[in-house]
Structure formats: structure tokens, C-alpha cells
Design a protein around this motif. Structure first.
Motif, PDB file in Angstrom:
ATOM      1  N   LEU A 222      22.817 -25.078 -26.038  1.00 24.25           N
ATOM      2  CA  LEU A 222      24.216 -25.955 -25.723  1.00 24.25           C
ATOM      3  C   LEU A 222      25.301 -25.856 -26.851  1.00 24.25           C
ATOM      4  O   LEU A 222      26.487 -25.932 -26.278  1.00 24.25           O
ATOM      5  N   ALA A 223      25.000 -25.325 -28.142  1.00 23.88           N
ATOM      6  CA  ALA A 223      26.116 -25.000 -29.037  1.00 23.88           C
ATOM      7  C   ALA A 223      26.991 -23.908 -28.293  1.00 23.88           C
ATOM      8  O   ALA A 223      28.420 -23.954 -28.306  1.00 23.88           O
ATOM      9  N   ASN A 224      26.039 -22.967 -27.827  1.00 27.15           N
ATOM     10  CA  ASN A 224      26.807 -21.750 -27.225  1.00 27.15           C
ATOM     11  C   ASN A 224      27.678 -22.137 -26.091  1.00 27.15           C
ATOM     12  O   ASN A 224      28.789 -21.768 -25.828  1.00 27.15           O
ATOM     13  N   ALA A 225      27.167 -22.959 -25.230  1.00 23.25           N
ATOM     14  CA  ALA A 225      27.879 -23.319 -23.938  1.00 23.25           C
ATOM     15  C   ALA A 225      29.199 -24.353 -24.367  1.00 23.25           C
ATOM     16  O   ALA A 225      30.232 -24.030 -23.922  1.00 23.25           O
ATOM     17  N   ILE A 226      29.009 -25.139 -25.300  1.00 23.59           N
ATOM     18  CA  ILE A 226      30.315 -25.940 -25.885  1.00 23.59           C
ATOM     19  C   ILE A 226      31.273 -24.824 -26.475  1.00 23.59           C
ATOM     20  O   ILE A 226      32.670 -25.304 -26.080  1.00 23.59           O
ATOM     21  N   PHE A 227      30.889 -23.982 -27.258  1.00 22.14           N
ATOM     22  CA  PHE A 227      31.699 -23.027 -27.832  1.00 22.14           C
ATOM     23  C   PHE A 227      32.660 -22.151 -26.819  1.00 22.14           C
ATOM     24  O   PHE A 227      33.847 -22.300 -26.772  1.00 22.14           O
ATOM     25  N   LYS A 228      31.746 -21.666 -25.649  1.00 22.55           N
ATOM     26  CA  LYS A 228      32.385 -21.066 -24.572  1.00 22.55           C
ATOM     27  C   LYS A 228      33.258 -21.945 -23.716  1.00 22.55           C
ATOM     28  O   LYS A 228      34.288 -21.600 -23.554  1.00 22.55           O
ATOM     29  N   TYR A 229      33.015 -23.379 -23.908  1.00 21.59           N
ATOM     30  CA  TYR A 229      33.968 -24.249 -22.848  1.00 21.59           C
ATOM     31  C   TYR A 229      35.206 -24.335 -23.732  1.00 21.59           C
ATOM     32  O   TYR A 229      36.351 -24.179 -23.233  1.00 21.59           O
ATOM     33  N   ALA A 230      35.112 -24.267 -25.031  1.00 23.44           N
ATOM     34  CA  ALA A 230      36.346 -24.543 -26.101  1.00 23.44           C
ATOM     35  C   ALA A 230      37.106 -23.187 -25.777  1.00 23.44           C
ATOM     36  O   ALA A 230      38.599 -23.629 -25.813  1.00 23.44           O
ATOM     37  N   CYS A 231      36.697 -22.196 -25.770  1.00 19.69           N
ATOM     38  CA  CYS A 231      37.524 -20.910 -25.579  1.00 19.69           C
ATOM     39  C   CYS A 231      38.032 -20.887 -24.434  1.00 19.69           C
ATOM     40  O   CYS A 231      39.307 -20.375 -24.356  1.00 19.69           O
TER      41      CYS A 231
ATOM     42  N   SER B  82      25.698  -4.921 -12.726  1.00 19.04           N
ATOM     43  CA  SER B  82      25.584  -6.137 -11.649  1.00 19.04           C
ATOM     44  C   SER B  82      24.039  -5.832 -11.002  1.00 19.04           C
ATOM     45  O   SER B  82      23.871  -6.796 -10.063  1.00 19.04           O
ATOM     46  N   ASN B  83      23.460  -4.816 -11.048  1.00 17.51           N
ATOM     47  CA  ASN B  83      22.016  -4.467 -10.689  1.00 17.51           C
ATOM     48  C   ASN B  83      21.156  -5.088 -11.558  1.00 17.51           C
ATOM     49  O   ASN B  83      19.935  -4.815 -11.117  1.00 17.51           O
ATOM     50  N   ILE B  84      21.344  -5.636 -12.632  1.00 16.27           N
ATOM     51  CA  ILE B  84      20.267  -6.355 -13.567  1.00 16.27           C
ATOM     52  C   ILE B  84      20.274  -7.790 -13.559  1.00 16.27           C
ATOM     53  O   ILE B  84      21.365  -8.552 -13.716  1.00 16.27           O
ATOM     54  N   ASN B  85      19.097  -8.156 -13.420  1.00 14.59           N
ATOM     55  CA  ASN B  85      18.816  -9.841 -13.339  1.00 14.59           C
ATOM     56  C   ASN B  85      17.526  -9.976 -14.009  1.00 14.59           C
ATOM     57  O   ASN B  85      16.536  -9.560 -14.004  1.00 14.59           O
ATOM     58  N   TYR B  86      17.439 -11.118 -14.930  1.00 10.76           N
ATOM     59  CA  TYR B  86      16.500 -11.446 -15.627  1.00 10.76           C
ATOM     60  C   TYR B  86      16.334 -12.926 -15.639  1.00 10.76           C
ATOM     61  O   TYR B  86      17.355 -13.958 -15.691  1.00 10.76           O
ATOM     62  N   GLU B  87      15.194 -13.632 -16.165  1.00  8.22           N
ATOM     63  CA  GLU B  87      15.022 -14.791 -16.461  1.00  8.22           C
ATOM     64  C   GLU B  87      14.368 -15.208 -17.674  1.00  8.22           C
ATOM     65  O   GLU B  87      13.407 -14.504 -18.073  1.00  8.22           O
ATOM     66  N   PHE B  88      14.879 -16.419 -18.595  1.00  2.95           N
ATOM     67  CA  PHE B  88      13.931 -16.539 -19.702  1.00  2.95           C
ATOM     68  C   PHE B  88      13.073 -17.699 -19.301  1.00  2.95           C
ATOM     69  O   PHE B  88      13.431 -18.633 -18.720  1.00  2.95           O
ATOM     70  N   PHE B  89      11.953 -17.585 -19.978  1.00  7.00           N
ATOM     71  CA  PHE B  89      10.986 -18.572 -19.964  1.00  7.00           C
ATOM     72  C   PHE B  89      11.448 -19.667 -20.858  1.00  7.00           C
ATOM     73  O   PHE B  89      10.180 -20.432 -21.626  1.00  7.00           O
ATOM     74  N   GLY B  90      12.550 -20.233 -21.332  1.00  8.56           N
ATOM     75  CA  GLY B  90      13.173 -21.053 -22.129  1.00  8.56           C
ATOM     76  C   GLY B  90      14.569 -21.100 -21.864  1.00  8.56           C
ATOM     77  O   GLY B  90      15.113 -20.557 -20.938  1.00  8.56           O
ATOM     78  N   PRO B  91      15.291 -21.947 -22.759  1.00  5.12           N
ATOM     79  CA  PRO B  91      16.905 -21.883 -22.455  1.00  5.12           C
ATOM     80  C   PRO B  91      17.333 -20.481 -22.786  1.00  5.12           C
ATOM     81  O   PRO B  91      16.663 -19.560 -23.430  1.00  5.12           O
ATOM     82  N   SER B  92      18.529 -20.117 -21.992  1.00  7.43           N
ATOM     83  CA  SER B  92      18.913 -18.720 -22.215  1.00  7.43           C
ATOM     84  C   SER B  92      19.363 -18.634 -23.555  1.00  7.43           C
ATOM     85  O   SER B  92      19.827 -19.259 -24.462  1.00  7.43           O
ATOM     86  N   GLU B  93      19.366 -17.187 -23.818  1.00  3.24           N
ATOM     87  CA  GLU B  93      19.385 -16.635 -25.170  1.00  3.24           C
ATOM     88  C   GLU B  93      20.389 -15.350 -24.994  1.00  3.24           C
ATOM     89  O   GLU B  93      20.528 -14.835 -23.770  1.00  3.24           O
ATOM     90  N   GLU B  94      20.958 -14.967 -26.082  1.00  6.33           N
ATOM     91  CA  GLU B  94      21.741 -13.550 -25.852  1.00  6.33           C
ATOM     92  C   GLU B  94      20.680 -12.576 -25.950  1.00  6.33           C
ATOM     93  O   GLU B  94      19.903 -12.702 -26.701  1.00  6.33           O
ATOM     94  N   LEU B  95      20.823 -11.786 -24.937  1.00  6.44           N
ATOM     95  CA  LEU B  95      19.783 -10.863 -24.997  1.00  6.44           C
ATOM     96  C   LEU B  95      20.071  -9.325 -25.703  1.00  6.44           C
ATOM     97  O   LEU B  95      21.132  -8.658 -25.136  1.00  6.44           O
ATOM     98  N   MET B  96      19.632  -9.049 -27.078  1.00  5.89           N
ATOM     99  CA  MET B  96      20.280  -8.109 -27.731  1.00  5.89           C
ATOM    100  C   MET B  96      19.472  -7.032 -27.461  1.00  5.89           C
ATOM    101  O   MET B  96      18.103  -6.984 -27.527  1.00  5.89           O
ATOM    102  N   CYS B  97      19.830  -5.864 -27.366  1.00 10.21           N
ATOM    103  CA  CYS B  97      18.881  -4.578 -27.369  1.00 10.21           C
ATOM    104  C   CYS B  97      18.129  -4.437 -28.590  1.00 10.21           C
ATOM    105  O   CYS B  97      18.615  -4.676 -29.742  1.00 10.21           O
ATOM    106  N   VAL B  98      16.689  -3.922 -28.349  1.00  8.13           N
ATOM    107  CA  VAL B  98      16.273  -3.722 -29.833  1.00  8.13           C
ATOM    108  C   VAL B  98      16.511  -2.396 -30.225  1.00  8.13           C
ATOM    109  O   VAL B  98      16.784  -1.512 -29.678  1.00  8.13           O
TER     110      VAL B  98
END
Ligand SMILES: Cc1cc2nc3c(=O)[nH]c(=O)nc-3n(C[C@H](O)[C@H](O)[C@H](O)COP(=O)(O)OP(=O)(O)OC[C@H]3O[C@@H](n4cnc5c(N)ncnc54)[C@H](O)[C@@H]3O)c2cc1C
Ligand code: HEM
Length: 400
Positions: A57-66, A384-400
Motif C-alpha cells: 500500500l505504501a508503494n502504491a501511495i508513493f507512486k500515486y503521489a509521484c 514484455s514477454n515476462i509474466n509472473y504472479e506473487f502468492f501474496g501482495p506484489s513486491e519488487e522482484l530484485m535479481c538475486v
């Protein structure tokens, strides 16, 4: 569109939100559940304990403010949140409740910095966003209600078959209790389940992906038992207590992690129980299209490996199944029970001749998904050919 004064003030608060966003959303949820405890029934309260939903939610509100002056940049995010909201049957009456608690949380956390001008600007900005969400959600409700087997809100479904898929995953086959049609869905979508678990203080809401192709006879969900300490509340209850003949309350199939319509080959990368939406895609592709599909299933070993027989039985000349075990049992034989050991690598994908121009779909635990992104980047797969789903709220997916 908000007034120029509101836009300027909201944008000026973005740096503060970047720093204090999560503190604000944690206070917001604390207030929301104190003032409206009945709302606990529709939230996944484990996401509150883990902090993943306050973060989303914090991430969504921040993006909205930007981007308040360029809302088109929020397009995908708005679509994804409203799809999640509609799965939960969120109604317009809930928006003022959320808005009040959010503004009170901003005041509590920012103190004197939350001047009347800032609060007025955020009140206007929230109302504007709420209108966008509510109208988008109403359109989704109308569309889903008009689809075959469609409905609004929750509906009772009978569990008419329960089947073990592995030592940790069990499938539940569901059909409407009132004998009406089974709702249509797009492969990759999930349902929301709300359930009473004896000994707990509120109902529990969880999402479960539909693990079979779209068909007129049933919906199937396949649930992994969460055995860590503390044990998963809903998954363990479903495994241990729900039996054939029981009734479950579920919402209409939803979700934007769905098969696209192109003719391109598809590569499905499944980690553990993340296989469920991909099973639905796999069976649908083989049933309804001429697309080539490679199904790469990563599991611990043969004990936890689900759907092996079902995948094999559905194989055709245009599909391939590849199995990767990261902890094979001593009795698991490479070449017979599985193809590769360890974690998924770019070399495995090259070895089996995966075309990097394919459309990739993946789902699994967060470390599996971070590794999948890394591997696909190594193969120069287009974003554009990469699609994924989290089994929880969306997160930033950082490369390991
Ligand atoms: C879109 C979507 C689709 C999904 N599809 C599927 C599916 O097809 N199959 C499936 O099995 N699941 C699926 N899930 C996950 C599912 O919704 C549940 O999250 C899962 O079943 C666990 O729920 P639970 O009540 O058993 O566990 P919970 O009680 O919610 O616990 C979950 C985990 O959190 C840990 N935990 C609990 N409390 C804390 C704490 N305070 N701090 C840290 N960790 C804690 C537990 O040990 C456990 O490992 C999906 C989720 C989403 C969002
Ligand atoms: C404009 C206001 C709102 C914003 C910006 C917002 C934002 C979000 C976001 C970012 C998510 C996470 C989506 C994901 O990644 O899965 C979410 C989920 C959710 N939202 Fe909202 N939301 C708003 C209003 C509401 C309202 C009015 C309700 C009703 C009570 C609500 C209830 C929920 C619930 C229940 C979830 C699922 C969370 C979970 O179970 O962990 N939201 N919302």
C-alpha cells in the motif's frame, strides 16, 4: 483530475512518503482494524503480520503521489489493484472508511508537517483515486456477473472431491451448491476463499489459483499445507478438516496473471505450489490452441512433486515437460524421475532448447521468482514477454 494546488502539494509530499510511507500504512491498518474489526474478515491478516500488505500500500501511495499529474503512468498498477479488490468484493461504502483512517494515519505520523493544506490536498487526491477505483471495480463486477456462471459477491460451493497430489499438496474440486453453472475463467486466475476456522477470532480470506483448465463441470484449487511454525491457518484447516460434501464460500474467478492471446510458444516455470495457475494454462493451451509449450517444474523431490501424472498424460507432440529437483531423494533417479538437479539456470533452458522469443510465465516462492528473473535476463528475454504472479501482495522482484 485534482486541482493544480492539490497536485503541487501532493507531489511535494512524495519524498516524505518515500521515507515514512510504511510507517503511515502500518498506523493506517492498526486504526482501520481497531475502528472496523469486521474488515479483518476480508484481509489476509498474515500479510499484516509480515508487513507485506502495508509495504504494497505504501508503494502504491508513493507512486500515486509521484504520478498524480500523469495518471496514465499508473495504468497497470491501477488495473492490478482493482482486479484484486474486485476478487474481494470491495464495495463503494468501504472507501470513505479507508480514506478517513488513512488521513488520520498521515496526521498521526507526520504531526506538525501534516498542515491543513497537506491534509486537504490528500483528502481531494484520495477521493479522486477512490472514484477511479470504484468505477473500474463496478465495470469488473458487471462484466464478471454477465459471464457464463457469473455472480457478484460470494457464493457457496460444495467440495465434491478431495485428492492428494503430493505429500504437501491436495486438490479440492468445487461446484456451485445451488446447482447453477460453474463460472468461466481465464487460465491463470484465482478465487478468494473466506472461511471460519474454529478457535480463531475472525474469518480468514485467502486466494487460491484455479489449477485445472476452464471447464463446465468444476473449479479445482490445489492447496499446499504450510508446515512452518506457526502452521498455516487456512491451508492446514483445509487439509485436515474439509472433507467431501463440505461447503466453501468463494468469490468469482479473478486475476490479471493470464495467458495472452498470441501464437508465440509458451514457457511455464513452476516453483513448488506456484505450479497451480500454470497447470491451468498448460492444460488450456493443449486443449484450445496450437501453441508450443514447455513446462519446467521445479520441486524439492519426488515426494513433494505434484501433478506429475497429469502433466505426462496431457503431453502432445507440441509440448515438453522438464523436471528439476533441488533436493532429490536418494531413491530419485536422474533421467527417470527427474531431468536436472539444483536450481533453475540459464544453461538448463539453453540445454533443452528454449526459444528466448517465447512468452514466459512463472510463479513460486519469492526466491524462486527472483532467480527466474535473473535467468531470463541472462537469456535476454524481452520484458514484455515476462509474466509472473506473487502468492501474496506484489513486491519488487530484485535479481538475486
Ligand atoms: C493470487 C494468489 C494465488 C494463490 N494460489 C495458491 C494456490 O494455488 N495454492 C496454495 O497453496 N496457495 C496459494 N496462495 C497462497 C494462499 O493464499 C495462502 O497464503 C496460503 O495457503 C497460506 O495460508 P495459510 O492460512 O495456510 O497460512 P498463514 O497462516 O497465512 O501463514 C502463511 C505463512 O506465514 C508464516 N507466518 C505466520 N505468521 C507469521 C508471522 N507473524 N511472521 C512471519 N511469518 C509468519 C507461516 O509460518 C506460514 O508459512 C495464493 C496466494 C495468492 C495471493
Ligand atoms: C484508493 C484507495 C486504495 C488503495 C490505493 C489501495 C491499494 C491496495 C494495494 C496496493 C493492494 C495490494 C494489491 C496486491 O499487490 O495484491 C490492495 C489490496 C487490498 N485492498 Fe486496497 N486500496 C484502496 C482501497 C481499499 C478499500 C476501500 C478496501 C476495503 C476495505 C481495500 C481492501 C483491500 C484488501 C482486502 C486487499 C487485499 C490485502 C490482503 O489481503 O493482504 N482497499 N489495496
Amino acid at each position: 483530475m485534482a486541482s493544480p494546488k492539490t497536485i503541487a502539494i501532493v507531489k511535494s509530499t512524495a519524498p516524505v512518503l518515500e521515507v515514512h510511507g510504511e510507517e503511515i500504512t502500518k498506523v493506517f491498518y492498526r486504526r482501520l482494524f481497531e475502528n472496523n474489526p469486521e474488515l479483518k474478515d476480508m484481509f489476509n491478516m498474515t500479510n499484516q503480520k509480515k508487513g507485506t500488505q502495508p509495504k504494497a500500500l505504501a508503494n502504491a501511495i508513493f507512486k500515486y503521489a509521484c504520478h498524480i499529474d500523469k495518471l496514465e503512468l499508473l495504468g497497470d498498477a491501477v488495473a492490478s489493484i482493482t482486479e484484486k479488490h474486485s476478487s474481494l468484493s470491495i464495495t463503494p461504502e468501504m472507501y470513505p472508511i479507508v480514506g478517513k483512517n488513512l488521513l488520520d494515519a498521515i496526521k498521526e505520523v507526520l504531526g506538525d508537517a501534516a498542515t491543513p493544506d497537506v491534509i486537504d490536498a490528500w483528502a481531494e487526491a484520495y477521493d479522486d483515486l477512490a472514484v477511479i477505483f470504484m468505477s473500474s471495480e463496478e465495470k469488473i463486477y458487471e462484466k464478471k456477473e454477465s459471464n457464463a456462471g457469473g455472480f457478484r459477491g460470494k457464493k457457496n460451493f460444495v467440495v465434491f472431491k478431495k485428492e492428494e497430489e503430493s505429500s504437501v499438496i491436495t486438490s479440492f474440486y468445487l461446484k456451485p451448491k445451488d446447482g447453477s453453472s460453474v463460472p468461466e475463467f481465464i487460465p491463470g486466475q484465482y478465487i478468494v476463499l473466506t472461511i471460519d476456522v474454529p478457535g480463531t477470532t475472525h474469518k480468514h480470506t485467502r486466494n487460491y489459483s484455479l489449477s485445472d483448465s476452464n471447464n463446465k463441470d468444476y473449479l479445482r484449487i490445489s492447496v499446499k499445507k504450510e508446515t512452518y511454525n506457526p502452521e498455516g491457518i487456512v491451508s492446514n484447516y483445509l487439509h485436515s478438516n474439509i472433507i467431501e460434501g463440505d461447503v466453501l464460500s468463494i468469490g468469482i474467478p479473478s486475476g490479471d496473471f493470464v495467458l495472452n492471446n498470441s501464437e508465440k510458444p509458451v514457457v511455464l516455470l513452476a516453483g513448488g505450489v506456484g505450479i497451480t495457475p500454470l497447470m491451468s494454462m498448460y492444460k488450456s493451451i493443449l486443449k484450445d490452441s496450437k501453441r508450443e509449450v514447455v513446462f519446467i517444474q521445479c520441486a524439492l523431490n519426488s515426494e513433494t512433486h505434484a501433478f506429475k501424472k497429469e502433466i505426462q498424460e496431457n503431453l502432445t507432440s507440441k509440448s515438453k515437460s522438464v523436471i528439476v529437483y533441488n533436493e532429490p531423494l536418494v531413491t530419485d533417479i536422474q533421467g527417470d524421475d527427474y531431468d536436472f538437479s539444483g536450481y533453475l539456470t540459464a544453461n538448463i533452458l539453453k540445454d533443452i532448447g528454449v526459444d528466448s522469443e517465447s512468452v514466459f510465465y512463472f510463479c513460486g516462492p519469492t526466491p524462486f521468482m527472483a532467480n527466474a528473473i535473473k535467468v531470463l535476463n541472462e537469456l535476454d528475454v524481452e520484458e514484455s514477454n515476462i509474466n509472473y504472479e506473487f502468492f501474496g501482495p506484489s513486491e519488487e522482484l530484485m535479481c538475486v
